[in-house]
Design a protein around this motif. Sequence first.
Motif, PDB file in Angstrom:
ATOM      1  N   PRO A  48       0.885  -1.354  -0.036  1.00 47.37           N
ATOM      2  CA  PRO A  48       0.109  -0.202   0.271  1.00 47.37           C
ATOM      3  C   PRO A  48       1.024   1.142   0.180  1.00 47.37           C
ATOM      4  N   ARG A  49      -0.144   2.382  -0.620  1.00 48.56           N
ATOM      5  CA  ARG A  49       1.303   3.842  -0.887  1.00 48.56           C
ATOM      6  C   ARG A  49       0.359   4.442   0.373  1.00 48.56           C
ATOM      7  N   LYS A  50       1.125   5.267   1.201  1.00 44.84           N
ATOM      8  CA  LYS A  50       1.264   5.680   1.871  1.00 44.84           C
ATOM      9  C   LYS A  50       0.520   6.859   2.059  1.00 44.84           C
ATOM     10  N   ARG A  51       0.412   7.317   1.055  1.00 45.30           N
ATOM     11  CA  ARG A  51       0.353   8.993   1.158  1.00 45.30           C
ATOM     12  C   ARG A  51      -0.828   9.008   0.728  1.00 45.30           C
ATOM     13  N   PHE A  52      -2.161   8.506   0.240  1.00 45.96           N
ATOM     14  CA  PHE A  52      -3.339   8.511  -0.379  1.00 45.96           C
ATOM     15  C   PHE A  52      -4.755   7.772   0.487  1.00 45.96           C
ATOM     16  N   THR A  53      -5.297   8.996   1.005  1.00 47.28           N
ATOM     17  CA  THR A  53      -6.609   8.841   0.670  1.00 47.28           C
ATOM     18  C   THR A  53      -7.631   8.172   0.187  1.00 47.28           C
ATOM     19  N   ILE A  54      -8.326   7.246   0.333  1.00 45.91           N
ATOM     20  CA  ILE A  54      -9.137   6.400  -0.352  1.00 45.91           C
ATOM     21  C   ILE A  54     -10.621   6.468   0.114  1.00 45.91           C
ATOM     22  N   ASP A  55     -11.572   7.589  -1.022  1.00 49.32           N
ATOM     23  CA  ASP A  55     -12.167   7.991  -0.856  1.00 49.32           C
ATOM     24  C   ASP A  55     -13.855   7.005  -1.232  1.00 49.32           C
ATOM     25  N   LEU A  56     -14.159   5.869  -0.729  1.00 48.00           N
ATOM     26  CA  LEU A  56     -15.303   5.262  -1.784  1.00 48.00           C
ATOM     27  C   LEU A  56     -16.541   6.459  -1.905  1.00 48.00           C
ATOM     28  N   ARG A  57     -16.582   7.177  -1.777  1.00 51.61           N
ATOM     29  CA  ARG A  57     -17.090   7.758  -2.524  1.00 51.61           C
ATOM     30  C   ARG A  57     -16.823   8.014  -3.980  1.00 51.61           C
ATOM     31  N   LYS A  58     -15.991   8.279  -3.987  1.00 51.24           N
ATOM     32  CA  LYS A  58     -15.375   8.600  -5.655  1.00 51.24           C
ATOM     33  C   LYS A  58     -14.298   8.464  -6.369  1.00 51.24           C
ATOM     34  N   THR A  59     -14.878   7.736  -7.891  1.00 46.07           N
ATOM     35  CA  THR A  59     -14.709   6.088  -8.923  1.00 46.07           C
ATOM     36  C   THR A  59     -13.725   7.009  -9.036  1.00 46.07           C
ATOM     37  N   LYS A  60     -13.961   7.810  -9.738  1.00 44.67           N
ATOM     38  CA  LYS A  60     -14.305   8.563 -11.376  1.00 44.67           C
ATOM     39  C   LYS A  60     -13.113   8.381 -12.443  1.00 44.67           C
ATOM     40  N   LEU A  61     -12.112   7.840 -12.038  1.00 47.06           N
ATOM     41  CA  LEU A  61     -10.936   7.699 -12.623  1.00 47.06           C
ATOM     42  C   LEU A  61      -9.737   5.984 -12.281  1.00 47.06           C
ATOM     43  N   LEU A  62     -10.732   5.358 -11.396  1.00 44.03           N
ATOM     44  CA  LEU A  62      -9.800   4.428 -11.093  1.00 44.03           C
ATOM     45  C   LEU A  62      -9.583   2.945 -12.364  1.00 44.03           C
ATOM     46  N   GLU A  63     -10.363   3.274 -13.202  1.00 43.08           N
ATOM     47  CA  GLU A  63     -10.255   2.261 -14.288  1.00 43.08           C
ATOM     48  C   GLU A  63      -8.902   2.473 -15.084  1.00 43.08           C
ATOM     49  N   ILE A  64      -8.836   4.050 -15.202  1.00 40.87           N
ATOM     50  CA  ILE A  64      -7.142   4.125 -16.177  1.00 40.87           C
ATOM     51  C   ILE A  64      -5.928   3.824 -15.252  1.00 40.87           C
ATOM     52  N   GLU A  65      -5.763   3.990 -13.907  1.00 43.23           N
ATOM     53  CA  GLU A  65      -5.018   3.049 -13.230  1.00 43.23           C
ATOM     54  C   GLU A  65      -5.678   2.440 -12.073  1.00 43.23           C
ATOM     55  N   PRO A  66      -6.437   1.588 -12.171  1.00 45.23           N
ATOM     56  CA  PRO A  66      -7.330   0.640 -11.002  1.00 45.23           C
ATOM     57  C   PRO A  66      -6.638   0.603  -9.299  1.00 45.23           C
ATOM     58  N   ARG A  67      -4.440   0.147  -9.778  1.00 44.75           N
ATOM     59  CA  ARG A  67      -4.747  -0.347  -8.700  1.00 44.75           C
ATOM     60  C   ARG A  67      -3.550   0.964  -7.901  1.00 44.75           C
ATOM     61  N   ARG A  68      -3.823   2.586  -8.425  1.00 38.12           N
ATOM     62  CA  ARG A  68      -2.470   3.804  -7.988  1.00 38.12           C
ATOM     63  C   ARG A  68      -1.926   3.277  -6.841  1.00 38.12           C
ATOM     64  N   TYR A  69      -2.854   3.485  -5.554  1.00 40.34           N
ATOM     65  CA  TYR A  69      -3.059   2.880  -4.671  1.00 40.34           C
ATOM     66  C   TYR A  69      -2.033   1.865  -4.090  1.00 40.34           C
ATOM     67  N   TYR A  70      -1.466   1.047  -4.989  1.00 34.70           N
ATOM     68  CA  TYR A  70      -0.391   0.382  -4.080  1.00 34.70           C
ATOM     69  C   TYR A  70       1.070  -0.173  -5.165  1.00 34.70           C
ATOM     70  N   LYS A  71       1.998  -0.554  -4.802  1.00 29.78           N
ATOM     71  CA  LYS A  71       3.153  -0.485  -5.290  1.00 29.78           C
ATOM     72  C   LYS A  71       3.182  -2.404  -5.510  1.00 29.78           C
ATOM     73  N   LYS A  72       3.355  -2.692  -6.735  1.00 31.68           N
ATOM     74  CA  LYS A  72       3.740  -4.181  -7.131  1.00 31.68           C
ATOM     75  C   LYS A  72       5.070  -4.833  -6.959  1.00 31.68           C
ATOM     76  N   VAL A  73       5.087  -5.779  -6.616  1.00 33.31           N
ATOM     77  CA  VAL A  73       6.763  -6.453  -6.282  1.00 33.31           C
ATOM     78  C   VAL A  73       6.966  -7.603  -6.666  1.00 33.31           C
ATOM     79  N   ILE A  74       7.316  -8.000  -7.097  1.00 29.32           N
ATOM     80  CA  ILE A  74       8.057  -8.974  -7.691  1.00 29.32           C
ATOM     81  C   ILE A  74       9.165  -9.960  -7.337  1.00 29.32           C
ATOM     82  N   LEU A  75       8.965 -10.783  -6.108  1.00 29.84           N
ATOM     83  CA  LEU A  75      10.220 -11.304  -5.888  1.00 29.84           C
ATOM     84  C   LEU A  75      10.618 -12.559  -6.703  1.00 29.84           C
TER      85      LEU A  75
END
Length: 262
Positions: A48-75
């Motif tokens: 999880p990225r620390k600096r974002f507030t996830i507002d469950l009321r607002k999702t206008k552009l989540l399909e553009i960057e669906p997982r922008r609140y997270y950083k993906k790591v592959i070991l």
Amino acid sequence: MYLCDKDIYKKLPEINFVANNSENPFVPDDQIQPCSVDLRLDNIFWIPRKRFTIDLRKTKLLEIEPRRYYKKVILNKGEHITLKPGKLLLGRIYEEFTIPNECAGKISGRSSFARLGIMIHLTGDFINPGYRGHMPLQLINFGNNPIKIFPYIPICQLQLVKVSDLPNRLYGVSELQSKYMNDDGGPSYWWRDKRIKKLQKALGEVNVAISIQESILQIIGKQEPEVIERLEKRLSKCSHDDLEAGSGGRAGSEGQGSHLEL
């Protein structure tokens, strides 16, 4: 009624466990227990990225960057990731599998890791009949010490429960709008829930149509999460009708909507 080992063996063709790394195959005789199947942690994580507030009321552009609140790591082989006390780390089960039509599934932690303070899910342990994918794990360290974890450890177990009758509708059918069929086990797609959409509409927070989102994406290209956040804040002041009118139906058309400033 939980399926015992004899019944689990009979169901293996339907469950169809798939392990993509040839060095770590699915081995029934090693992994099937008296009333469960030991499953392993994959090498893919989302931090999880620390600096974002996830507002469950607002999702206008989540399909553009669906997982922008997270950083993906592959070991890679030999690498590990540290689970700090009190922190959340999203992972997934290594084995991909299907829940047979006449069963439901339940994911449980294993005692050895629970005794270290590791919790593997936050109430998300139930699996509907017909589901297939990599089941997600929400890893939290409730202990006092950081724990280094690595891929393929047998961190959880799958239990199969016989349901009273064959369901009329299985998970994944179109009318249910199931969000996680053939899931990769990643972060939530909560805004795709049809009931969330209804609630947001009642609040006046209507999602931007996918066609408009795709047009905006063509204009701005791949952007960092911070850029999408600024764009969403600007668009949050616009109504759905304003966005459609401003795009002329094609947000990427020449002279129409191509002047977005970030």
